[in-house]
Design a protein around this motif. Structure first.
Motif, PDB file in Angstrom:
ATOM      1  N   THR A 176       0.829  -1.201   0.000  1.00 23.32           N
ATOM      2  CA  THR A 176       0.000   0.000   0.000  1.00 23.32           C
ATOM      3  C   THR A 176       0.866   1.256   0.000  1.00 23.32           C
ATOM      4  O   THR A 176       0.632   2.184  -0.778  1.00 23.32           O
ATOM      5  CB  THR A 176      -0.934  -0.008   1.228  1.00 23.32           C
ATOM      6  OG1 THR A 176      -1.711  -1.196   1.196  1.00 23.32           O
ATOM      7  CG2 THR A 176      -1.856   1.194   1.229  1.00 23.32           C
ATOM      8  N   ILE A 177       1.883   1.269   0.851  1.00 28.22           N
ATOM      9  CA  ILE A 177       2.741   2.456   0.937  1.00 28.22           C
ATOM     10  C   ILE A 177       3.472   2.685  -0.385  1.00 28.22           C
ATOM     11  O   ILE A 177       3.577   3.819  -0.857  1.00 28.22           O
ATOM     12  CB  ILE A 177       3.752   2.319   2.099  1.00 28.22           C
ATOM     13  CG1 ILE A 177       3.016   2.381   3.437  1.00 28.22           C
ATOM     14  CG2 ILE A 177       4.807   3.428   2.043  1.00 28.22           C
ATOM     15  CD1 ILE A 177       3.862   2.024   4.638  1.00 28.22           C
ATOM     16  N   THR A 178       3.952   1.627  -1.021  1.00 24.44           N
ATOM     17  CA  THR A 178       4.659   1.835  -2.286  1.00 24.44           C
ATOM     18  C   THR A 178       3.697   2.290  -3.384  1.00 24.44           C
ATOM     19  O   THR A 178       4.078   3.059  -4.257  1.00 24.44           O
ATOM     20  CB  THR A 178       5.436   0.575  -2.729  1.00 24.44           C
ATOM     21  OG1 THR A 178       4.558  -0.545  -2.689  1.00 24.44           O
ATOM     22  CG2 THR A 178       6.615   0.310  -1.818  1.00 24.44           C
ATOM     23  N   GLU A 179       2.428   1.845  -3.325  1.00 15.27           N
ATOM     24  CA  GLU A 179       1.438   2.357  -4.281  1.00 15.27           C
ATOM     25  C   GLU A 179       1.134   3.827  -3.992  1.00 15.27           C
ATOM     26  O   GLU A 179       0.933   4.619  -4.911  1.00 15.27           O
ATOM     27  CB  GLU A 179       0.124   1.558  -4.216  1.00 15.27           C
ATOM     28  CG  GLU A 179       0.193   0.133  -4.742  1.00 15.27           C
ATOM     29  CD  GLU A 179       0.322   0.062  -6.260  1.00 15.27           C
ATOM     30  OE1 GLU A 179       0.224   1.099  -6.922  1.00 15.27           O
ATOM     31  OE2 GLU A 179       0.552  -1.060  -6.776  1.00 15.27           O
ATOM     32  N   GLU A 180       1.067   4.170  -2.715  1.00 10.49           N
ATOM     33  CA  GLU A 180       0.724   5.552  -2.350  1.00 10.49           C
ATOM     34  C   GLU A 180       1.825   6.527  -2.734  1.00 10.49           C
ATOM     35  O   GLU A 180       1.562   7.681  -3.081  1.00 10.49           O
ATOM     36  CB  GLU A 180       0.480   5.640  -0.831  1.00 10.49           C
ATOM     37  CG  GLU A 180      -0.808   4.984  -0.380  1.00 10.49           C
ATOM     38  CD  GLU A 180      -0.913   4.874   1.129  1.00 10.49           C
ATOM     39  OE1 GLU A 180      -2.010   4.590   1.627  1.00 10.49           O
ATOM     40  OE2 GLU A 180       0.107   5.069   1.828  1.00 10.49           O
ATOM     41  N   GLY A 181       3.075   6.068  -2.627  1.00  6.42           N
ATOM     42  CA  GLY A 181       4.198   6.921  -3.008  1.00  6.42           C
ATOM     43  C   GLY A 181       4.193   8.246  -2.270  1.00  6.42           C
ATOM     44  O   GLY A 181       4.068   8.288  -1.048  1.00  6.42           O
ATOM     45  N   ASP A 182       4.271   9.339  -3.016  1.00 12.87           N
ATOM     46  CA  ASP A 182       4.384  10.663  -2.410  1.00 12.87           C
ATOM     47  C   ASP A 182       3.114  11.137  -1.718  1.00 12.87           C
ATOM     48  O   ASP A 182       3.124  12.127  -1.000  1.00 12.87           O
ATOM     49  CB  ASP A 182       4.769  11.697  -3.486  1.00 12.87           C
ATOM     50  CG  ASP A 182       6.175  11.438  -4.001  1.00 12.87           C
ATOM     51  OD1 ASP A 182       6.930  10.733  -3.301  1.00 12.87           O
ATOM     52  OD2 ASP A 182       6.495  11.921  -5.104  1.00 12.87           O
ATOM     53  N   ASN A 183       2.002  10.448  -1.973  1.00  8.23           N
ATOM     54  CA  ASN A 183       0.738  10.898  -1.389  1.00  8.23           C
ATOM     55  C   ASN A 183       0.386  10.167  -0.102  1.00  8.23           C
ATOM     56  O   ASN A 183      -0.713  10.307   0.407  1.00  8.23           O
ATOM     57  CB  ASN A 183      -0.405  10.685  -2.376  1.00  8.23           C
ATOM     58  CG  ASN A 183      -0.292  11.604  -3.571  1.00  8.23           C
ATOM     59  OD1 ASN A 183       0.160  12.740  -3.426  1.00  8.23           O
ATOM     60  ND2 ASN A 183      -0.665  11.116  -4.735  1.00  8.23           N
ATOM     61  N   SER A 184       1.297   9.347   0.399  1.00 10.28           N
ATOM     62  CA  SER A 184       0.936   8.505   1.540  1.00 10.28           C
ATOM     63  C   SER A 184       0.498   9.335   2.740  1.00 10.28           C
ATOM     64  O   SER A 184       1.182  10.265   3.152  1.00 10.28           O
ATOM     65  CB  SER A 184       2.115   7.624   1.947  1.00 10.28           C
ATOM     66  OG  SER A 184       1.732   6.833   3.045  1.00 10.28           O
ATOM     67  N   PRO A 185      -0.666   8.977   3.313  1.00  7.94           N
ATOM     68  CA  PRO A 185      -1.097   9.669   4.527  1.00  7.94           C
ATOM     69  C   PRO A 185      -0.365   9.171   5.778  1.00  7.94           C
ATOM     70  O   PRO A 185      -0.538   9.742   6.852  1.00  7.94           O
ATOM     71  CB  PRO A 185      -2.597   9.348   4.613  1.00  7.94           C
ATOM     72  CG  PRO A 185      -2.793   8.116   3.799  1.00  7.94           C
ATOM     73  CD  PRO A 185      -1.666   8.030   2.816  1.00  7.94           C
TER      74      PRO A 185
END
Lengths: 333, 546
Positions: free
Chosen positions: A67-76
């Motif tokens: 999930t974090i790698t998919e979120e990339g720069d937008n990770s909450p």
């Protein structure tokens, strides 16, 4: 019908209101691959101590890493607290962690943290052999996991080939023994018809229920089973020589580079390696505390006496895909 | 899927005439109004997004991904999943249809009690079912403890087959029971008066009319089995989903898992296509007013058999899991485990379930009307896409939605609204199946009458069609509600931080070996699901009142 629709709508509004009410400067978002049943009391202690609210998203460590790698720069997320070095390494390899300050890293022996300082080990989990002493004597257990591919162990050794801890062990074995030896071992386990399980806890349950005499697991599942039912027959065996099968894997935490509240995030990670939290891991989750001076559960051999293999834990994630390939190639997946 | 196929080969007394195309006379030739299509397209957006996103990712897949796919083992696993799905579907269909017929058409006593108990396994998550079966059997299992008689360990194909049959037959049962109540008893009476035996009446009169309901239920059972991960992994049965999950968790590169998921959808496509192919072109509505059916009087031996059938099924599906859960809870209480009622999770589950049910019911309306009243190639693709997403492993959908919303819908990322939409689209097939089975039984002449009396199409749908299909729609909503309560992977990844449900609590506790806590949450989950199941089960009686 209308009533149900109205109910659903009201519930949505309520839930949205609830979820947006927390937030603000004094709060962080934590992605926790460690389960709520284990760590929520500890997080509550942190909030009580610091006044910093923690919004937690619980899920499997590897799912959260994905999930974090998919979120990339937008990770909450501000902090990722994971169960195993491979999940932490996945995020570290993607370059999404902020380097931790020295005053956090220096608390824990460096062999339990990322060599680049992307994440810090917070507690230790030893790979062990769980066995039923009424069926097999400790002296019959081979010196290392390599002995289990002998045909005499056919159908007797439970493994969880898709589990994160098992994969971390396979990755370690690749780093210590090489790909060929690792594949040979995996193929040996497969041709021995070793029963496979989805994860560690059913292996421990299967040993305690007499379905299998031996299993390769993490050390604490048996201690927890004993805490629920002291009459369980199982026992833990620690390998006495340095081998991948005796790996001590840290759970650990890192701060996301995209975090907009790094001060609070650092206080949280620092709290995880505080004496208070380390005591908690020793007594509540039956893991090894990693900070020197904090005693582990008396049923366990001291962590310094476990001859854990000499690997850089940061490298585990780099061979994770290979580990999964080998497990699949051996027919265990 | 063997059951439904045999159904259509039987002579269909009402529906066999060539003139009786789907939808009766005029409506099938009319073009669907544009707003019906517009509404359908809106509903299909959340269904299509994960599917298209995965397809796009698969097109950019690495060589490693394709190598995984073509390995011999992967192909063998597809075969194993196929076999399991076939077996489960066959047994779930037999049990579901048998139970529906006994409870709706025989004079067996305590039908309300049996109706609820028989449907109850629906609410037990398949991983809890599997876990309880594993724990109940074997030399140190609960059955051996209680009876002193040790059963063999239930694992592998027999274990997965049993657990998934129990988990899925309620889908067949509930949809069939709803349809059975609406069959015109005049046909059966005519057949019986002409000397047909009860079993012949069942085979040649009742079953053919139940064809759409049985087919829909069987397809739901098949696709549920195909996408299940919890039961197969606990039963240590090497199914295809196991590989997909393993590829997700064991890799930095996620394209192999995506490629495998697409393959699973294609396998599901075989079942979907099969169900559509075997569908008759008959009409399933009655043209006359209906009376309550005469109930078949069972002989003593038959009564014994019927009660035995219901009793054995309920024992395996309800008594065993509940007994195992209670034994875990009891052990936890006696050793003083830290147990507490998870109020927040109860609230979360009810919110999630209600939201998903409401959205799925709304979404089902345009799709079902299109599919039944304006059936065409295009509407069959609409239905197919709804079943496709139902057959995808939830982890696959969840990661696709994470990737999509974080990029293109950041403000609603990890919002309860997106979570609700994902639930609703994943389980939309349940709502459309139930609603479709009931709309097929509404005579379109009623709608024609309304139009000829000067009502516009929208007013007709609102005043005539909608109330007549409302019961089926609500049944679909209740199915979505209980299924959402059991959902785990999408809940974990897509919910707002801090949001939790009973399924999450069960997973978290069981994962840590805290079985007493897992048992408490499981029992609460079963408890809060009883109300919708009670509604689902007694509903067929109410149909006659409307």
């Amino acid at each position: 019908m209308k009533r149900i629709l109205a109910l659903g709508l009201a519930a949505t509004l309520l839930a949205t209101a609830c979820s947006s009410s927390s937030g603000g400067a004094g709060s962080i978002t934590l992605y926790s691959g460690r389960s709520e049943d284990l760590v929520q009391p500890l997080i509550d202690q942190f909030t009580e101590l610091t006044g910093i609210a923690v919004r937690v998203k619980y899920a499997g460590s590897s799912d959260l890493a994905a999930t974090i790698t998919e979120e990339g720069d937008n990770s909450p997320a501000d902090v990722f607290f994971a169960q195993d070095p491979a999940s932490l390494g996945t995020v570290a390899l993607a370059g999404l962690f902020e380097e931790l300050p020295d005053d956090i890293l220096s608390v824990v022996p460096s062999r339990f943290s990322d060599s680049q300082g992307a994440w810090v080990g917070t507690s230790g989990r030893a790979r062990v052999v769980v066995y039923d002493p009424s069926v097999i004597a400790a002296s019959e257990i081979p010196e290392t996991e390599d002995g289990f591919i002998d045909p005499s162990w056919e159908g007797l050794v439970g493994i969880a080939p898709t589990n994160g801890s098992f994969l971390a062990f396979v990755a370690t074995k690749i780093l210590t023994d090489g790909e060929d030896a690792t594949l040979t071992w995996l193929e040996g386990m497969e041709s021995n018809g070793s029963p496979t399980y989805p994860k560690n806890s059913p292996i421990v349950a299967a040993v305690n229920d007499g379905q299998i005499p031996v299993g390769l697991v993490n050390h604490y599942y048996l201690l927890r089973a004993l805490a629920e039912n002291p009459d369980e027959p199982g026992a833990n065996h620690f390998f006495e020589v340095s081998t991948a099968g005796g790996l001590v894997m840290p759970a650990g935490a890192g701060i996301l580079a995209t975090s907009d509240n790094k001060d609070a995030a650092q206080r949280f990670v620092a709290f995880l390696v505080s004496d208070e939290a380390q005591e908690f891991f020793a007594t509540e989750t039956f893991e090894y505390p990693l900070v020197p001076g904090i005693e582990a559960n008396p049923l366990l051999p001291p962590i310094d006496t476990i001859p854990t293999p000499d690997v850089d834990l940061s490298e585990l994630a780099t061979v994770l895909d290979v580990a999964t390939d080998l497990v699949a190639q051996a027919g265990l997946l | 899927m063997t059951q439904p196929e045999s159904v259509v080969e039987v002579d269909i007394p009402v529906a066999g005439t060539p003139a009786a195309a789907v939808g009766g006379t005029a409506p099938s030739r009319r073009r669907a109004p544009w707003w019906l299509w517009a509404a359908t397209i809106v509903v299909l957006v959340p269904v299509a997004v994960p599917i298209l996103f995965l397809a796009a990712r698969a097109l950019g897949a690495t060589d490693a991904a394709w190598n995984t796919l073509w390995s011999f083992r992967t192909l063998r696993l597809i075969g194993r999943s196929f076999v399991l799905t076939g077996l489960v579907t066959a047994s779930a269909t037999v049990i579901g249809v048998g139970g529906a017929w006994i409870l709706a058409r025989t004079d067996i006593a305590f039908t309300r009690f049996w109706g609820v108990v028989f449907a109850l396994p629906l609410v037990v998550p398949s991983y809890v079912l599997a876990l309880s079966f594993v724990s109940a059997t074997g030399p140190r299992g609960l059955i051996a403890d209680v009876t002193g008689f040790a059963t063999p360990h239930l694992i592998g194909l027999p274990g997965a087959w049993l657990a998934l049959t129990i988990a899925t037959y309620p889908y067949v049962y509930l949809i069939t029971a709803a349809a059975i109540a609406k069959i015109d008893p005049a046909l059966e009476e005519a057949a019986r008066s002409l000397g047909a035996s009860p079993s012949r009446v069942f085979r040649t009169v009742i079953l053919p009319q139940l064809r759409p309901a049985v087919g829909a239920g069987a397809l739901l059972a098949a696709l549920y089995t195909l996408s299940d991960f919890g039961a197969v992994s606990l039963m240590r049965f090497d199914a295809f989903t196991r590989v997909i999950y393993a590829q997700y968790s064991g890799r930095l590169d996620r394209t192999p898992a995506i490629v495998l998921s697409i393959v699973l959808v294609l396998v599901a496509g075989v079942f979907i296509w099969g169900e559509q192919r075997t569908r008759g072109k008959g009409t399933y509505f009655t043209r006359s007013a209906m009376r309550p059916p005469a109930r078949h009087q069972l002989s003593t031996a038959q009564r014994f058999g019927a009660v035995g059938f219901l009793g054995v099924t309920a024992t395996i599906g309800v008594l065993v899991p509940v007994a195992v859960l209670l034994s875990w809870l009891w052990r936890g209480i006696t050793i003083g485990s830290d147990l507490f009622v998870p109020w927040k999770a109860i609230g979360g589950s009810l919110t999630a379930g209600a939201l998903a049910a409401a959205l799925a019911m709304m979404g089902a309306i345009p799709i079902v009307i299109l599919a039944v009243r304006y059936a065409s190639k295009a509407t069959r693709w609409v239905e197919r896409s709804v079943f496709m997403i139902f057959s995808l492993p939830h982890i696959t959908i969840a990661i696709a939605v994470v990737a999509f919303t974080i990029r293109y819908a950041t403000p609603v990322y990890q919002s309860i609204l997106v979570l609700g939409l994902v639930y609703a689209s994943m389980f939309l097939a349940q709502a459309t199946s139930a609603a479709k089975a009931s709309l097929l039984q509404v005579n379109p002449a009623l709608e024609d009458a309304s139009r000829s009396l000067g009502k516009g199409p929208i007013a007709t749908y609102l005043r005539v069609t909608f109330p007549l299909m409302a019961r089926g729609l609500l049944a679909g909503g209740a199915l979505v509600f209980v299924t959402t309560l059991k959902e785990l992977p999408a809940t974990l990844l897509l919910s707002p931080p801090g949001f939790t449900t009973l399924a999450v609590r069960i997973w978290s506790a069981a994962d840590e070996g805290l079985f007493a806590r897992a048992a408490l949450s499981s029992l609460i989950l079963i408890g809060v699901s009883i109300l919708p199941v009670y509604y689902l089960s007694i509903r067929p009686k109410h149909v006659l009142d409307t």
